[in-house]
Design a protein around this motif. Structure first.
Motif, PDB file in Angstrom:
ATOM      1  N   SER A  52      13.746  -4.682 -14.281  1.00 32.37           N
ATOM      2  CA  SER A  52      13.907  -4.964 -13.055  1.00 32.37           C
ATOM      3  C   SER A  52      12.290  -5.537 -12.538  1.00 32.37           C
ATOM      4  O   SER A  52      12.186  -6.151 -11.683  1.00 32.37           O
ATOM      5  N   GLN A  53      11.283  -4.868 -13.066  1.00 33.14           N
ATOM      6  CA  GLN A  53      10.028  -5.103 -12.683  1.00 33.14           C
ATOM      7  C   GLN A  53       9.800  -6.718 -13.008  1.00 33.14           C
ATOM      8  O   GLN A  53       8.893  -7.247 -12.199  1.00 33.14           O
ATOM      9  N   ASN A  54      10.223  -7.206 -14.208  1.00 34.76           N
ATOM     10  CA  ASN A  54       9.948  -8.591 -14.664  1.00 34.76           C
ATOM     11  C   ASN A  54      10.804  -9.270 -13.832  1.00 34.76           C
ATOM     12  O   ASN A  54      10.107 -10.219 -13.351  1.00 34.76           O
ATOM     13  N   ARG A  55      11.943  -9.063 -13.375  1.00 34.55           N
ATOM     14  CA  ARG A  55      12.721  -9.718 -12.518  1.00 34.55           C
ATOM     15  C   ARG A  55      12.087  -9.992 -10.928  1.00 34.55           C
ATOM     16  O   ARG A  55      11.936 -11.020 -10.625  1.00 34.55           O
ATOM     17  N   PHE A  56      11.806  -8.704 -10.617  1.00 36.60           N
ATOM     18  CA  PHE A  56      10.874  -8.775  -9.340  1.00 36.60           C
ATOM     19  C   PHE A  56       9.615  -9.545  -9.348  1.00 36.60           C
ATOM     20  O   PHE A  56       9.563 -10.397  -8.469  1.00 36.60           O
ATOM     21  N   ARG A  57       8.890  -9.580 -10.651  1.00 37.86           N
ATOM     22  CA  ARG A  57       7.782 -10.233 -10.559  1.00 37.86           C
ATOM     23  C   ARG A  57       7.926 -11.666 -10.839  1.00 37.86           C
ATOM     24  O   ARG A  57       7.411 -12.690  -9.967  1.00 37.86           O
ATOM     25  N   THR A  58       8.878 -12.258 -11.298  1.00 39.53           N
ATOM     26  CA  THR A  58       9.597 -13.723 -11.334  1.00 39.53           C
ATOM     27  C   THR A  58       9.906 -14.117  -9.952  1.00 39.53           C
ATOM     28  O   THR A  58       9.298 -15.151  -9.585  1.00 39.53           O
ATOM     29  N   VAL A  59      10.761 -13.300  -9.252  1.00 35.41           N
ATOM     30  CA  VAL A  59      11.261 -13.634  -7.816  1.00 35.41           C
ATOM     31  C   VAL A  59      10.071 -13.795  -7.020  1.00 35.41           C
ATOM     32  O   VAL A  59       9.775 -14.745  -6.263  1.00 35.41           O
ATOM     33  N   ILE A  70       1.158  -5.108  -0.007  1.00 35.33           N
ATOM     34  CA  ILE A  70       0.015  -4.368   0.630  1.00 35.33           C
ATOM     35  C   ILE A  70       0.117  -2.894   0.667  1.00 35.33           C
ATOM     36  O   ILE A  70       1.230  -2.254   0.395  1.00 35.33           O
ATOM     37  N   SER A  71      -0.975  -2.266   0.416  1.00 31.25           N
ATOM     38  CA  SER A  71      -1.118  -0.700   0.136  1.00 31.25           C
ATOM     39  C   SER A  71      -1.200  -0.040   1.630  1.00 31.25           C
ATOM     40  O   SER A  71      -1.413  -0.791   2.852  1.00 31.25           O
ATOM     41  N   SER A  72      -1.413   1.112   1.795  1.00 32.51           N
ATOM     42  CA  SER A  72      -1.355   1.908   3.020  1.00 32.51           C
ATOM     43  C   SER A  72      -2.613   1.612   3.739  1.00 32.51           C
ATOM     44  O   SER A  72      -2.669   1.702   5.148  1.00 32.51           O
ATOM     45  N   ASP A  73      -3.594   1.167   3.182  1.00 28.62           N
ATOM     46  CA  ASP A  73      -4.886   0.790   4.073  1.00 28.62           C
ATOM     47  C   ASP A  73      -4.923  -0.687   4.702  1.00 28.62           C
ATOM     48  O   ASP A  73      -5.682  -1.240   5.204  1.00 28.62           O
ATOM     49  N   LEU A  74      -3.470  -1.308   4.420  1.00 29.33           N
ATOM     50  CA  LEU A  74      -3.157  -2.732   4.888  1.00 29.33           C
ATOM     51  C   LEU A  74      -3.835  -3.960   3.977  1.00 29.33           C
ATOM     52  O   LEU A  74      -3.931  -4.989   4.711  1.00 29.33           O
ATOM     53  N   LYS A  75      -4.501  -3.422   2.762  1.00 25.81           N
ATOM     54  CA  LYS A  75      -5.255  -4.512   2.212  1.00 25.81           C
ATOM     55  C   LYS A  75      -4.219  -5.212   1.217  1.00 25.81           C
ATOM     56  O   LYS A  75      -3.377  -4.635   0.702  1.00 25.81           O
ATOM     57  N   GLN A 151       8.673   2.964  -2.139  1.00 25.77           N
ATOM     58  CA  GLN A 151       8.032   3.736  -2.951  1.00 25.77           C
ATOM     59  C   GLN A 151       7.721   3.009  -4.482  1.00 25.77           C
ATOM     60  O   GLN A 151       8.731   2.349  -4.861  1.00 25.77           O
ATOM     61  N   ASP A 152       6.446   3.410  -4.855  1.00 25.52           N
ATOM     62  CA  ASP A 152       6.233   2.698  -6.139  1.00 25.52           C
ATOM     63  C   ASP A 152       5.308   3.878  -6.867  1.00 25.52           C
ATOM     64  O   ASP A 152       4.250   4.122  -6.300  1.00 25.52           O
ATOM     65  N   GLY A 154       5.228   6.820  -6.709  1.00 21.06           N
ATOM     66  CA  GLY A 154       4.769   7.721  -5.545  1.00 21.06           C
ATOM     67  C   GLY A 154       3.915   7.309  -4.428  1.00 21.06           C
ATOM     68  O   GLY A 154       3.470   7.935  -3.552  1.00 21.06           O
ATOM     69  N   GLU A 155       3.683   6.127  -4.494  1.00 18.87           N
ATOM     70  CA  GLU A 155       2.845   5.526  -3.517  1.00 18.87           C
ATOM     71  C   GLU A 155       3.638   4.697  -2.591  1.00 18.87           C
ATOM     72  O   GLU A 155       4.475   3.824  -2.940  1.00 18.87           O
ATOM     73  N   THR A 156       3.633   4.671  -1.180  1.00 18.37           N
ATOM     74  CA  THR A 156       4.098   3.811  -0.320  1.00 18.37           C
ATOM     75  C   THR A 156       3.315   2.383  -0.167  1.00 18.37           C
ATOM     76  O   THR A 156       2.374   2.230   0.117  1.00 18.37           O
ATOM     77  N   LEU A 157       4.204   1.530  -0.154  1.00 15.46           N
ATOM     78  CA  LEU A 157       3.579   0.154  -0.220  1.00 15.46           C
ATOM     79  C   LEU A 157       4.503  -0.792   0.823  1.00 15.46           C
ATOM     80  O   LEU A 157       5.661  -0.542   1.177  1.00 15.46           O
ATOM     81  N   GLY A 158       4.029  -1.962   1.283  1.00 14.47           N
ATOM     82  CA  GLY A 158       4.652  -2.565   2.006  1.00 14.47           C
ATOM     83  C   GLY A 158       4.772  -4.227   1.582  1.00 14.47           C
ATOM     84  O   GLY A 158       3.933  -4.834   0.918  1.00 14.47           O
ATOM     85  N   TYR A 159       5.836  -4.648   1.622  1.00 13.75           N
ATOM     86  CA  TYR A 159       6.271  -5.854   0.925  1.00 13.75           C
ATOM     87  C   TYR A 159       6.628  -6.728   2.192  1.00 13.75           C
ATOM     88  O   TYR A 159       7.628  -6.593   2.727  1.00 13.75           O
TER      89      TYR A 159
END
Ligand code: ADP
Length: 397
Positions: A52-59, A70-75, A151-152, A154-159
């Protein structure tokens, strides 16, 4: 010796001990099986995750829309190639580590603040907004932004997915502007028509004898009515063209004969005169009404945009495989930079405040009518010399 001591053990004990050893072995086998299964499940899960990681990376990478994480520091942690070109940069490294709000023009920064607050502070699962971004070269694009949190490890990320909607946005603005221009264009003759009819009504009531004034007012009412009906016809024709519903009713007719029909309204105005030149005996095979519409439109434009040109020439030429008709005026001409867009829908030239009424549909409709006949339409124009609008249509076979 020990062998001897075994021998003296009671058979029941041996059986018991063997039974307990078997039970022990069975439980060991069960445990081994269970752990083998666990390992299998683990491996399956790992490979599912990997897949699923590969699939996501391709998409993510191949999407034609800008994608970023982005990470929680918005970078920005990850961006795809579409995101890089959306912002006009050359490589991902230019963007990684920066914040998207840095690319926002100051008057729209609040859009990004709202988006970030909704997602990160109010934990809205997904949020969508239309806003602007500034490209590296300083140009502004409109974009549709959709973000989710996930969540990835244990970390919250923004897509976020970003779609460049600059063209759609411009079309929307153009449509709004057109509706406002069209309403204004319709309102002007309607207001005049109403005033003329009110006056005529009053005069008819108070002055039983018909005078020139009555006739002039009635004539004005006819003029305003035909202006209105021409505008409505243009609107309907333009919709028909867009829907591919412009149908032709072809017949054989003599080109010079339609000119009288087309020019009656010109002869009413003593300021202008029309000269017909060329092959006045030339027949064509086309939709007579629609060709009349094109010629009327070109003559009306000559009167409207070249009022200083008293003479309007209509030239009919017999080319080998088609007929060519030109409408020539001796007006101010058209600046070269405006010519490529002249036949576009809604296109009008801004005449430095010298506003003439119109919807920017006449030449667009005319060119479409000619195109449907398999002909061509164009213009030759010289500043201060005048313009020659021409078109070609098929001759009878
Ligand atoms: P409209 O008359 O409603 O503006 P048209 O499509 O007929 O729409 O014309 C588009 C533009 O082309 C006009 O706004 C005008 O600026 C220019 N134009 C058309 N005919 C002439 C002409 N004979 N001389 C100069 N400019 C012209």
């Amino acid at each position: 010796m020990e062998e001897n001591s075994v021998k003296i053990t009671h058979p029941d004990d041996i059986i018991k001990s063997l039974q307990s050893q078997i039970a022990g072995l069975k439980s060991e086998i069960r445990q081994l099986k269970a752990s083998a299964k666990m390992t299998e499940i683990d491996q399956q899960e790992k490979s599912d995750y990997q897949e699923s990681q590969n699939r996501f990376r391709t998409v993510f990478e191949t999407s034609r829309l800008g994608n970023k994480i982005i990470s929680s520091d918005l970078k920005l942690q990850q961006v795809n190639s579409a995101m890089v070109s959306l912002l006009g940069y050359s490589c991902k490294e230019d963007l990684i580590g920066t914040k998207i709000i840095d690319y926002s023009p100051s008057d729209h920064k609040k859009h990004w603040q709202i988006l970030q607050e909704k997602l990160w502070k109010k934990a809205t699962p997904s949020f969508s907004i239309e806003t602007t971004l500034m490209k590296k070269d300083g140009s502004i694009i409109w974009c549709q932004v959709t973000s989710i949190l996930f969540q990835d490890k244990g970390e919250t990320l923004g897509y976020t997915i970003i779609e460049d909607i600059t063209e759609k946005h411009q079309l929307r603005l153009q449509k709004e502007e057109f509706i406002s221009v069209a309403s204004h264009e319709l309102k002007t003759p309607l207001t005049s028509l109403k005033a003329v009819l009110q006056l005529l009504n009053r005069k008819v009531k108070n002055e039983p004898v018909i005078t020139d004034k009555h006739i002039n007012l009635a004539q004005s009412a006819v003029t305003y009515t035909s202006k209105l009906s021409n505008l409505v016809a243009d609107l309907l024709n333009s919709t028909k063209i867009e829907q591919g519903q412009l149908t032709l009713n072809r017949s054989r007719f003599r080109l010079s004969e339609i000119l009288n029909e087309c020019c009656n309204h010109i002869f009413l105005d003593e300021k202008y005169y029309l000269t017909c030149q060329g092959n006045l005996l030339l027949d064509v095979f086309a939709d007579q009404q629609k060709i009349e519409q094109v010629v009327v439109n070109l003559i009306n434009n000559a009167v409207k945009y070249a009022p200083e040109s008293a003479e309007i020439v209509v030239r009919i030429e017999d080319l080998e495989d088609c007929a060519k008709i030109s409408v020539i005026d001796r007006g101010k001409g058209i600046p070269a930079e405006n010519i490529p867009n002249l036949f576009d829908r809604y296109y009008r030239i801004n005449n430095n405040g010298n506003e003439t009424s119109g919807l920017g549909l006449g030449l667009y409709i005319s060119a479409e009518i000619i195109r449907r006949h398999g002909g061509e339409m164009g213009v030759i124009s010289e500043p201060e010399q005048g313009s020659a609008f021409w078109f070609t249509i098929p001759k009878p076979v």
